[in-house]
Design a protein around this motif. Structure first.
Motif, mmCIF file in Angstrom:
data_model
loop_
_atom_site.group_PDB
_atom_site.id
_atom_site.type_symbol
_atom_site.label_atom_id
_atom_site.label_comp_id
_atom_site.label_asym_id
_atom_site.label_seq_id
_atom_site.Cartn_x
_atom_site.Cartn_y
_atom_site.Cartn_z
ATOM 1 N N MET A 1 0.851 -1.183 0.000
ATOM 2 C CA MET A 1 0.000 0.000 0.000
ATOM 3 C C MET A 1 0.890 1.237 0.000
ATOM 4 O O MET A 1 1.840 1.326 0.773
ATOM 5 C CB MET A 1 -0.918 -0.002 1.231
ATOM 6 N N LEU A 2 0.556 2.190 -0.858
ATOM 7 C CA LEU A 2 1.325 3.420 -0.991
ATOM 8 C C LEU A 2 0.433 4.618 -0.666
ATOM 9 O O LEU A 2 -0.716 4.678 -1.107
ATOM 10 C CB LEU A 2 1.885 3.558 -2.403
ATOM 11 N N LEU A 3 0.963 5.559 0.101
ATOM 12 C CA LEU A 3 0.204 6.718 0.528
ATOM 13 C C LEU A 3 0.926 7.982 0.055
ATOM 14 O O LEU A 3 2.158 8.057 0.080
ATOM 15 C CB LEU A 3 0.090 6.722 2.056
ATOM 16 N N SER A 4 0.175 8.973 -0.383
ATOM 17 C CA SER A 4 0.766 10.234 -0.839
ATOM 18 C C SER A 4 -0.168 11.381 -0.484
ATOM 19 O O SER A 4 -1.327 11.175 -0.117
ATOM 20 C CB SER A 4 1.026 10.197 -2.347
ATOM 21 N N MET A 17 -4.443 6.962 -1.545
ATOM 22 C CA MET A 17 -3.967 5.611 -1.280
ATOM 23 C C MET A 17 -3.929 4.846 -2.582
ATOM 24 O O MET A 17 -4.868 4.918 -3.381
ATOM 25 C CB MET A 17 -4.872 4.905 -0.265
ATOM 26 N N ARG A 18 -2.842 4.131 -2.816
ATOM 27 C CA ARG A 18 -2.693 3.394 -4.065
ATOM 28 C C ARG A 18 -2.318 1.946 -3.793
ATOM 29 O O ARG A 18 -1.403 1.658 -3.034
ATOM 30 C CB ARG A 18 -1.629 4.046 -4.954
ATOM 31 N N GLU A 19 -3.051 1.063 -4.440
ATOM 32 C CA GLU A 19 -2.698 -0.350 -4.509
ATOM 33 C C GLU A 19 -2.797 -0.740 -5.976
ATOM 34 O O GLU A 19 -3.858 -0.610 -6.576
ATOM 35 C CB GLU A 19 -3.624 -1.197 -3.638
ATOM 36 N N GLY A 20 -1.695 -1.200 -6.548
ATOM 37 C CA GLY A 20 -1.687 -1.448 -7.982
ATOM 38 C C GLY A 20 -1.572 -0.138 -8.726
ATOM 39 O O GLY A 20 -0.830 0.759 -8.345
ATOM 40 N N GLU A 21 -2.324 0.011 -9.786
ATOM 41 C CA GLU A 21 -2.218 1.203 -10.631
ATOM 42 C C GLU A 21 -3.165 2.317 -10.228
ATOM 43 O O GLU A 21 -2.958 3.476 -10.580
ATOM 44 C CB GLU A 21 -2.491 0.816 -12.092
ATOM 45 N N GLU A 22 -4.222 1.996 -9.481
ATOM 46 C CA GLU A 22 -5.255 2.984 -9.182
ATOM 47 C C GLU A 22 -5.026 3.664 -7.844
ATOM 48 O O GLU A 22 -4.802 3.008 -6.826
ATOM 49 C CB GLU A 22 -6.636 2.328 -9.182
ATOM 50 N N ALA A 23 -5.055 5.002 -7.835
ATOM 51 C CA ALA A 23 -4.956 5.789 -6.611
ATOM 52 C C ALA A 23 -6.304 6.455 -6.351
ATOM 53 O O ALA A 23 -6.924 6.994 -7.261
ATOM 54 C CB ALA A 23 -3.863 6.837 -6.739
#
Length: 329
Positions: A1-4, A17-23
């Motif tokens: 999980m990526l957060l920006s 929040m991004r998982e895979g290609e979709e944020a």
């Protein structure tokens, strides 16, 4: 999980929040700090706090980067309460680079850098629950020195060099009771003045008081044991230097727990509500390969596990080199 963190086209702030290609936008969250403090208050993980709030509209992070709307993944509304710090000589390849900058006249006499590195090899990964040897530590500045992804890194007028340092940084928030909480990890450019440092290793502190950038995205959860990315210097859109960089505990002489202990053992760094960005060190520098960067060059630090690459152009040195005059009251 990526957060920006980004600014939406209407100018408002949002957490994505991004998982895979979709944020997608995290509902009801204008900042990562507020989100983290809410998770601490609720006694749950950051990911669980996000799940409880739910996700809203999709956002285009690439467009946000291209349009200058990408923010640091963790910041503070009062920049004085964000601390930029780091540790050096923590990676298995870092000693040779530093040692070559600090060579003594007698080749049989180990430099202080090599001694420090060997101390880390021998005592930097203690058993769980124990404290190991303390690492080299330095202060970079506060939130006024934190530069957003895509924004320019500018050297002060007295700087002798303007070199990148591709690193992983840990991002932390101090809870109401003074306990440090790690939110995650981000790519980082620990921008430094290596010529000043090479002049005398006791000038290391001066060489580190420079801007720095981290992000664009923050990786939640544990840091992989092996991190492999690429560091590049681009000039007029073409790569003039490129080299892989390694991180993760499998490539380090210190454990993350030991580095964190020796930073947060100071009560000064456990003030409720403060934000900390701690750089874990590197073994890769274009400076070590004889590269001299120039204004207009762009630094790129990339690793797929951390999402979008961190890019920052190098700006002309700030104007004004006159001595600072202090006025008596």
């Amino acid at each position: 999980m990526l957060l920006s963190q980004i600014r939406l086209p209407d100018g408002s702030r949002a957490v994505a929040m991004r998982e895979g290609e979709e944020a997608r936008v995290v509902s009801g969250a204008a900042s990562t700090l507020d989100l983290a403090l809410a998770a601490i208050a609720a006694g749950r993980k950051l990911g669980d706090e996000i799940a409880a709030r739910g996700l809203g509209e999709t956002v285009d992070l690439a467009a946000a980067l291209a349009e200058g709307r990408m923010l640091l993944p963790l910041d503070h509304p009062d920049p004085a309460h964000l601390h930029l710090t780091g540790t050096g000589l923590t990676h298995l390849g870092s000693a040779s680079t530093r040692d070559s900058m600090h060579q003594k006249a007698d080749p049989e006499d180990m430099t202080d850098s090599m001694k420090m590195f060997r101390m880390g090899l021998e005592g930097g990964k203690p058993r769980a629950g124990e404290a190991g040897v303390q690492p080299e530590w330095f202060y970079k500045g506060n939130g006024h020195a934190a530069v957003a992804p895509g924004a320019a890194l500018t050297s002060p007028p007295f700087a002798l060099d303007a070199g990148e340092e591709p690193e992983i940084a840990g991002l932390y928030v101090i809870g109401p009771d003074g306990r440090p909480f790690r939110l995650g990890f981000a790519l980082a450019n620990e921008f430094s003045d290596h010529v000043t440092e090479r002049g005398n290793y006791l000038w290391l502190a001066h060489s580190k008081l420079r801007p720095a950038s981290y992000g664009p995205e923050m990786l939640l959860g544990d840091l992989p044991q092996h991190v492999e990315g690429a560091s590049r210097v681009l000039r007029d859109g073409k790569t003039v230097w490129e080299k892989p960089f390694l991180s993760g505990e499998g490539n380090m002489s210190h454990s993350l727990a030991n580095l964190e202990h020796h930073h947060f053992k100071y009560e000064l760094f456990r003030q409720p509500g403060d934000v900390h960005v701690h750089f874990f060190g590197t073994a890769t520098l274009s400076f070590a390969d004889g590269v001299t960067v120039q204004p207009g060059d762009e630094f790129e630090i990339a690793c797929d596990a951390f999402g979008h690459a961190l890019r920052n152009p190098l700006e002309q040195q700030a104007a004004g080199s006159e001595p600072v005059s202090v006025q008596a009251l």
